[in-house]
Design a protein around this motif. Structure first.
Motif, PDB file in Angstrom:
ATOM      1  N   GLU A   1       0.795  -1.220   0.000  1.00 16.30           N
ATOM      2  CA  GLU A   1       0.000   0.000   0.000  1.00 16.30           C
ATOM      3  C   GLU A   1       0.832   1.277   0.000  1.00 16.30           C
ATOM      4  O   GLU A   1       0.371   2.312  -0.494  1.00 16.30           O
ATOM      5  N   HIS A   2       2.037   1.210   0.524  1.00 15.20           N
ATOM      6  CA  HIS A   2       2.846   2.432   0.634  1.00 15.20           C
ATOM      7  C   HIS A   2       4.001   2.471  -0.366  1.00 15.20           C
ATOM      8  O   HIS A   2       4.354   3.547  -0.844  1.00 15.20           O
ATOM      9  N   LEU A   3       4.570   1.321  -0.685  1.00 18.96           N
ATOM     10  CA  LEU A   3       5.658   1.286  -1.664  1.00 18.96           C
ATOM     11  C   LEU A   3       5.193   0.767  -3.023  1.00 18.96           C
ATOM     12  O   LEU A   3       5.971   0.720  -3.970  1.00 18.96           O
ATOM     13  N   ARG A   4       3.939   0.360  -3.114  1.00 20.87           N
ATOM     14  CA  ARG A   4       3.318  -0.092  -4.372  1.00 20.87           C
ATOM     15  C   ARG A   4       4.029  -1.299  -4.976  1.00 20.87           C
ATOM     16  O   ARG A   4       4.037  -1.476  -6.187  1.00 20.87           O
ATOM     17  N   LEU A   5       4.609  -2.125  -4.131  1.00 20.45           N
ATOM     18  CA  LEU A   5       5.233  -3.368  -4.585  1.00 20.45           C
ATOM     19  C   LEU A   5       4.190  -4.476  -4.402  1.00 20.45           C
ATOM     20  O   LEU A   5       4.177  -5.209  -3.415  1.00 20.45           O
ATOM     21  N   THR A   6       3.305  -4.582  -5.389  1.00 18.51           N
ATOM     22  CA  THR A   6       2.146  -5.462  -5.262  1.00 18.51           C
ATOM     23  C   THR A   6       2.419  -6.896  -5.706  1.00 18.51           C
ATOM     24  O   THR A   6       1.495  -7.711  -5.753  1.00 18.51           O
ATOM     25  N   GLY A   7       3.689  -7.195  -6.024  1.00 22.95           N
ATOM     26  CA  GLY A   7       4.019  -8.583  -6.344  1.00 22.95           C
ATOM     27  C   GLY A   7       3.813  -9.480  -5.141  1.00 22.95           C
ATOM     28  O   GLY A   7       3.394 -10.627  -5.266  1.00 22.95           O
TER      29      GLY A   7
END
Length: 217
Positions: A77-83
């Motif tokens: 949610e904060h670093l947008r690393l949705t992997g």
């Protein structure tokens, strides 16, 4: 005047009336006490935040987060690393597995503030589209995935599993805890047992790990 026979007071009705009366009396008292003390209600309290730094996939990140934020939510949610995927959010499926300071963990079970200063590797940090990590390439070759939802956690865990074996860290199925473990089928199954695949691609996952390990499991 009502006849006494018309008044039906049962034990259940008496308990109900008592509970209702207690609630009616307690509610205004609690409100008055909060107002007198100046204490805000739970809904009105501002969240407690903390600053922290993480090295994520080789990049230093500075964040200020609610202290209740999990590492998983910080990444997604904060670093947008949705992997890194949110599966059960209870540490039971392994979909959120990442590598922290060289060890694999379920990122849904640790708070981000607890990992201040840590080195975190997510699936995005293992390889790129043009330069896949050997484990990613092996998963593609052996069809080690179907829907793909658990795959990022499976790959991160598999990479860490081989590193654990190289370091000589035993598992529950290691016959001799003082001997260096080998990359056997039993070792791989035990060490990967925390990563659940709802599609059932376990045999293909094992084949991918075996190829990267250079063994015939």
């Amino acid at each position: 005047m009502e006849e006494l026979s018309d008044i039906r007071i049962t034990r259940r009705n008496l308990l109900k009336m008592g509970a209702a009366s207690a609630t009616a009396v307690a509610a205004p008292l609690a409100g008055a006490q909060n107002a007198a003390s100046g204490a805000p209600s739970a809904a009105a309290r501002a969240p407690v935040t903390s600053k922290l730094s993480l090295t994520v996939n080789g990049k230093l990140e500075h964040l200020e987060l609610d202290t209740r934020t999990t590492l998983l939510d910080a990444l997604r949610e904060h670093l947008r690393l949705t992997g890194t995927k949110k599966g059960c959010d209870h540490g039971q499926c392994g979909a959120c597995t990442v590598i922290v300071n060289g060890r694999r963990i379920n990122s849904c079970l640790t708070l981000a503030v607890m990992q201040h200063g840590a080195n975190v590797t997510t699936i995005e940090g293992l390889g790129t589209r043009d330069h896949l990590h050997p484990m990613q390439a092996a998963f593609v070759k052996h069809d080690g995935y179907q829907c793909g939802y658990c795959t990022p956690g499976q790959v991160c865990s598999a990479v860490a599993v081989l590193d654990e074996i190289r370091q000589g860290i035993p598992s529950h199925v290691s016959a001799d805890l003082t001997a260096r473990p080998q990359t056997t089928a039993a070792e791989v199954r035990e060490r990967m047992s925390g990563n659940i695949c709802r599609c059932g691609a376990y045999s293909n996952i094992a084949a991918a790990i075996a190829e990267v390990a250079g063994s015939k499991t």
